[in-house]
Design an enzyme around this catalytic site. Sequence first.
Site, PDB file in Angstrom:
ATOM      1  CE  LYS A 122      -4.509  -1.441   1.696  1.00  0.00           C
ATOM      2  NZ  LYS A 122      -5.597  -1.154   2.644  1.00  0.00           N
ATOM      3  CE  LYS A 204      -8.862 -11.288  -2.658  1.00  0.00           C
ATOM      4  NZ  LYS A 204      -8.485 -10.882  -1.329  1.00  0.00           N
ATOM      5  CE  LYS A 207     -13.542  -3.057  -1.434  1.00  0.00           C
ATOM      6  NZ  LYS A 207     -14.465  -3.554  -0.443  1.00  0.00           N
TER       7      LYS A 207
END
Length: 339
Positions: A122, A204, A207
């Site tokens: 991140k 994967k 969203k």
Amino acid sequence: MDTPNTQPEARKKRILSCIQPSGIPTLGNYLGALKNWKTLADEFDGAFAVADLHAITVRQDPAKFRQQIQQVLALLLAIGLDPEQSILFIQSHVPAHSQLAWILNCYTQFGEMSRMTQFKDKSQSHADNVNVGLFAYPVLMAADILLYQADLVPVGADQKQHLEIARDIANRFNTLYSPTFTIPEPYIGKQGARVMSLQSPDKKMSKSDPNPKGYISVFDAPEVIMKKIKSAVTDSEGCVRYADGKDGINNLMSIYSCCTGLSDAQIEHDFQGKGYGDFKVAVAEAVIEELRPVREKFDRYMGDKAYLKDVAAQGAERASRIANRTLQKVMKKVGFVLP
Ligand code: TRP
């Protein structure tokens, strides 16, 4: 006169899970996790939260954020969780989460947090906002879990490391003082599907995929679902079978299997001699039917904000009672003067 039942019923194990309100959940979130929560709620003593404090580790638009928190709560109800049976709550409504997180920060090492792979990922994808909250995120998650003395936490692969740290922190505190926290175990459910991107089936479904054709949101309209599945990436073999190197078809098969309960062998048999076109239509129809009742109930709950508010208030009260008990214990052991 009734004789009191002296044989106390074995205490159900407590299971806790939280979902971040950082966007509309995908079909992957639904089939991989949410769909099983109802079963978990029946089998265990369940607590389920909307992890809004976690969501602000990346920037949220205030109006959208407010909307998403309510949507996720409505979704928990829509998947069948019963607020009388389980504790359903919004994380920020229970201040003990922030309070315990602060204390646990002081029992967690900088080095340990630096090794978290999600933090490393991140900080690359949000390089302009590598904030201290993002860094300390796993400690807040540990507080979520430990406050409720959870025995079990359902975790996907991406949260395993965070649960590991929660266990380490709990053990450390227990050893330093005296047994305070239950050591949580990962709950590995029966094959919750690992749903992959429709466009890059080696990744994967997410969203945050910049290509919206890669994922299906649980609230996509039927025609959108049909279109996205029809344009899913497959291969050139043209045969519906599960095999290495057929990531696209394998993914569609596992989605189909999750929605219909059919095994891979049955699916291969049913689609023998048929092309990918037919198969995709069948998959899309199964997904549409799977999501339809969820969507309908969701719309009903979103139309009744007063009820949602009530559920959140009642949940926060029940959650606080348990959480505050743990927090008090911790504060006493550390040596705080209790108010
Ligand atoms: N970090 C989890 C996720 O992104 C959400 C979460 C927050 C959580 N607190 C938790 C999951 C406690 C399980 C238990 O998916």
